[in-house]
Design an enzyme around this catalytic site. Structure first.
Site, PDB file in Angstrom:
ATOM      1  N   GLU A  29       0.836  -1.203   0.000  1.00 15.32           N
ATOM      2  CA  GLU A  29       0.000   0.000   0.000  1.00 15.32           C
ATOM      3  C   GLU A  29       0.871   1.253   0.000  1.00 15.32           C
ATOM      4  O   GLU A  29       1.968   1.257   0.570  1.00 15.32           O
ATOM      5  CB  GLU A  29      -0.891  -0.002   1.258  1.00 15.32           C
ATOM      6  CG  GLU A  29      -1.729   1.264   1.395  1.00 15.32           C
ATOM      7  CD  GLU A  29      -2.815   1.189   2.475  1.00 15.32           C
ATOM      8  OE1 GLU A  29      -2.832   0.218   3.250  1.00 15.32           O
ATOM      9  OE2 GLU A  29      -3.646   2.116   2.508  1.00 15.32           O
ATOM     10  N   ASN A  74      -6.633   1.668   2.753  1.00 14.83           N
ATOM     11  CA  ASN A  74      -7.396   2.907   2.917  1.00 14.83           C
ATOM     12  C   ASN A  74      -6.958   3.967   1.916  1.00 14.83           C
ATOM     13  O   ASN A  74      -7.755   4.831   1.518  1.00 14.83           O
ATOM     14  CB  ASN A  74      -7.248   3.437   4.340  1.00 14.83           C
ATOM     15  CG  ASN A  74      -7.826   2.474   5.366  1.00 14.83           C
ATOM     16  OD1 ASN A  74      -8.566   1.571   5.023  1.00 14.83           O
ATOM     17  ND2 ASN A  74      -7.483   2.675   6.632  1.00 14.83           N
ATOM     18  N   ASN A 174     -12.005  -1.017  -1.081  1.00 12.95           N
ATOM     19  CA  ASN A 174     -11.343  -1.499   0.132  1.00 12.95           C
ATOM     20  C   ASN A 174     -12.166  -1.157   1.366  1.00 12.95           C
ATOM     21  O   ASN A 174     -12.561   0.002   1.548  1.00 12.95           O
ATOM     22  CB  ASN A 174      -9.970  -0.829   0.281  1.00 12.95           C
ATOM     23  CG  ASN A 174      -9.277  -1.229   1.572  1.00 12.95           C
ATOM     24  OD1 ASN A 174      -8.860  -2.378   1.730  1.00 12.95           O
ATOM     25  ND2 ASN A 174      -9.169  -0.291   2.512  1.00 12.95           N
ATOM     26  N   GLU A 175     -12.413  -2.122   2.197  1.00 15.26           N
ATOM     27  CA  GLU A 175     -13.058  -1.939   3.512  1.00 15.26           C
ATOM     28  C   GLU A 175     -14.160  -0.874   3.478  1.00 15.26           C
ATOM     29  O   GLU A 175     -14.185   0.046   4.295  1.00 15.26           O
ATOM     30  CB  GLU A 175     -12.008  -1.589   4.577  1.00 15.26           C
ATOM     31  CG  GLU A 175     -11.048  -2.728   4.818  1.00 15.26           C
ATOM     32  CD  GLU A 175     -10.114  -2.546   6.019  1.00 15.26           C
ATOM     33  OE1 GLU A 175     -10.072  -1.455   6.601  1.00 15.26           O
ATOM     34  OE2 GLU A 175      -9.425  -3.521   6.366  1.00 15.26           O
ATOM     35  N   TYR A 246      -6.656  -8.516  11.644  1.00 16.31           N
ATOM     36  CA  TYR A 246      -5.335  -8.372  12.257  1.00 16.31           C
ATOM     37  C   TYR A 246      -5.405  -8.928  13.675  1.00 16.31           C
ATOM     38  O   TYR A 246      -6.274  -8.554  14.455  1.00 16.31           O
ATOM     39  CB  TYR A 246      -4.911  -6.892  12.275  1.00 16.31           C
ATOM     40  CG  TYR A 246      -4.667  -6.349  10.881  1.00 16.31           C
ATOM     41  CD1 TYR A 246      -3.477  -6.638  10.218  1.00 16.31           C
ATOM     42  CD2 TYR A 246      -5.629  -5.588  10.208  1.00 16.31           C
ATOM     43  CE1 TYR A 246      -3.242  -6.168   8.931  1.00 16.31           C
ATOM     44  CE2 TYR A 246      -5.402  -5.117   8.919  1.00 16.31           C
ATOM     45  CZ  TYR A 246      -4.210  -5.412   8.291  1.00 16.31           C
ATOM     46  OH  TYR A 246      -3.978  -4.952   7.021  1.00 16.31           O
ATOM     47  N   GLU A 294      -6.148  -9.104   3.486  1.00 19.28           N
ATOM     48  CA  GLU A 294      -5.310  -8.437   4.491  1.00 19.28           C
ATOM     49  C   GLU A 294      -5.333  -9.313   5.726  1.00 19.28           C
ATOM     50  O   GLU A 294      -6.398  -9.510   6.330  1.00 19.28           O
ATOM     51  CB  GLU A 294      -5.831  -7.041   4.848  1.00 19.28           C
ATOM     52  CG  GLU A 294      -5.473  -5.982   3.832  1.00 19.28           C
ATOM     53  CD  GLU A 294      -5.884  -4.583   4.259  1.00 19.28           C
ATOM     54  OE1 GLU A 294      -5.754  -4.244   5.447  1.00 19.28           O
ATOM     55  OE2 GLU A 294      -6.343  -3.834   3.370  1.00 19.28           O
ATOM     56  N   GLN A 348       1.615  -6.080   5.524  1.00 21.41           N
ATOM     57  CA  GLN A 348       1.973  -5.742   4.155  1.00 21.41           C
ATOM     58  C   GLN A 348       3.330  -6.393   3.850  1.00 21.41           C
ATOM     59  O   GLN A 348       3.775  -7.213   4.641  1.00 21.41           O
ATOM     60  CB  GLN A 348       1.995  -4.227   3.996  1.00 21.41           C
ATOM     61  CG  GLN A 348       0.614  -3.613   4.319  1.00 21.41           C
ATOM     62  CD  GLN A 348       0.513  -2.116   4.015  1.00 21.41           C
ATOM     63  OE1 GLN A 348       1.393  -1.507   3.417  1.00 21.41           O
ATOM     64  NE2 GLN A 348      -0.590  -1.500   4.437  1.00 21.41           N
TER      65      GLN A 348
END
Ligand code: AHR
Length: 498
Positions: A29, A74, A174-175, A246, A294, A348
């Site tokens: 990212e 993000n 994304n999200e 996460y 992710e 990442q």
């Protein structure tokens, strides 16, 4: 069986599924020092003619990433892809509102494609469904995959890239369920926008595979309703549904932290159920799979404010032994759920919650580097449905759990096999018999082990080899069985010749 001994039973006819090579993916990212000072750093003594870090690329090649998701995260939801293409001197310096950083746009889509080629990985591109329109998404597909002769494909040609890239995997935002997301949408709004973007993108290139945004994590109030709604609207237009997570050990409860494979498996089971429900409800013949695009450990470093600087040090998490054991369990779960999980991206790849940390002239391989490397190197062919008998360990969060977390693979084409064993016990060394009930490979090729007595031990620039794998000699085929000892707090890999 004595209650201190373990047995792992393997039968090559008892399989979960073929392992998708795309579960060994990564994520890059525009955040912190992942791209700038991580992948791309023209001022580094290690930079090549394109400004790409040769030392970083060499380390990434060891990780054998099959696919890398780009450019966010993000960041994606405020990104205009046109800023990052064309002559570098004309590219705008912009405020990145996601990470309060300055984006120079010196690295963009074409630079990423060059990087992906150099490390021999496949790109997975995201389209901005936050501030971006469905027309922007469609234009990007044309720019990347279009045959010369129309506006956006000719724009690519004018930038020096004549051949269409043929990028196959595309993320629809994304999200988008997260209120933190630029241009966050509620579930019906997202579902409709994703459906319309998907239609246009497929009309541009019918061969692409699309990944729908699922829930950002299991704590979201809309989980798993978001997933159901998005799927019901888009099911027949998409190929994968994403999930993110996460892992954390915020209360410093190591025994529970080391049992988080239960949580990962539960997350996949819930979404597998959601996929089945929607498929049945729509009477669809089409299959949609999961993309865990992710995943990692992230809780120690929460620095997310770039303070309007270029390449700030954001979330440069330092990983220790217990984190490596969690990463290994995560990958065990990927194999055990390989029937439904077909893509996964470690988030990442450099500096930002990553297996590699860099300075301008050096890098360090973090503890989590090694489990990822062994899985991507050895897990081939079919995931086996392993039957394990093991002593139990107590945890506050999950009660009693088996001390061993295990997965295994076997490639019917070559006969090659691998077994991956985490001993999550903090104190007990466990003697293990690995028993091949059918399809016994010809020999043990190698055994590697990561272990230690200090769960918090980490690799640093000053001390880079605190936690590194050791080669274990003397494990042999004794008939169908191999006997070995797995120390407490360890990860062991046995690879076999066909
Ligand atoms: O990987 C860091 C961030 O975590 C990503 O930008 C976002 O998608 C997630 O919340």
């Amino acid at each position: 069986m004595s209650d201190t001994k373990a047995k792992i039973f393997l039968d090559v006819n008892r399989t979960v599924s073929e392992i998708s090579p795309l579960i060994f993916g990564g994520f890059a990212e525009h955040m912190g020092r992942c791209i700038y000072e991580g992948i791309y750093e023209p001022a580094s003594p290690h930079a090549d003619e394109d400004g790409l870090r040769t030392d970083v690329m060499a380390a990434l090649r060891e990780l054998n990433f099959s696919i890398i998701r780009y450019p966010g995260g993000n960041f994606l939801s405020g990104y205009n892809w046109l800023d990052g293409v064309g002559p570098k001197e004309n590219r705008p310096r912009r405020r990145d509102l996601a990470w309060r950083s300055i984006e120079t746009n010196q690295f963009g889509t074409n630079e990423f494609m060059k990087f992906a080629k150099k490390i021999d990985t496949q790109p997975m591109l995201g389209v901005n469904l936050g501030t971006g329109s469905i027309a922007d998404a469609s234009a990007l597909v044309e720019y990347v995959n279009g045959t010369p002769g129309t506006y956006f494909s000719d724009l690519r040609v004018s930038h020096g890239y004549r051949e269409p890239y043929g990028v196959k995997y595309w993320c629809l935002g994304n999200e988008m369920d997260g209120p933190w997301q630029i241009g966050h949408l509620d579930m019906d709004e997202y579902a409709r926008k994703a459906r319309e973007a998907a239609k246009m993108m497929r009309w541009q290139d019918p061969s692409i595979k699309l990944i729908l945004c699922g829930s950002s994590n299991t704590q979201m109030p809309t989980y798993p309703e978001w997933d159901r709604v998005a799927l019901e609207t888009c099911y027949n237009l998409v190929d994968y549904q994403s999930l993110h997570y996460y892992s954390m050990n915020e209360t410093d409860d190591t025994p529970s932290y080391l049992a988080q494979s239960y949580q990962f498996e539960d997350n996949l089971n819930t979404l597998e159920g959601t996929l089945r429900y929607v498929k049945a409800k729509l009477r669809s013949k089409h299959d949609v799979f999961l993309s865990w695009d992710e995943w990692n450990v992230w809780f120690k470093n929460r620095e997310m404010d770039g303070n309007w600087t270029e390449a700030p040090h954001l979330i440069e998490e330092v990983y220790n032994l217990e984190d490596a054991l969690v990463v290994a369990q995560w990958m065990n779960v990927f194999l055990r759920k390989s029937n439904v999980l077909k893509i996964a991206c470690l988030a990442q790849i450099v500096n930002v919650i990553a297996p590699i940390l860099t300075t301008t002239d050096s890098l360090v391989k973090q503890t989590i580097f090694y489990p990822f490397m062994y899985f991507s190197r050895y897990a081939r062919g079919n995931a086996l449905d392993v039957f394990t008998q093991a002593p139990m360990t107590e945890t506050k969060q999950y009660g009693g759990v088996p001390s061993l977390d295990v997965s295994a693979s076997h490639d019917p084409a070559t006969g090659q096999g691998a077994v991956f064993i985490v001993n999550r016990s903090l104190t007990e060394s466990i003697p293990v018999d690995v028993v091949w009930q059918t399809g016994k490979p010809s020999a043990v090729e190698a055994v590697y082990q990561i272990c230690g007595t200090d769960v918090k031990a980490a690799n640093t620039f000053e001390n880079p080899n605190q936690i590194v794998p050791q080669k274990i000699d003397g494990v042999q085929m004794d008939g169908d069985t191999q006997t070995l000892n797995v120390p407490p707090l360890s990860f062991t890999v046995i690879s076999y010749k066909g």
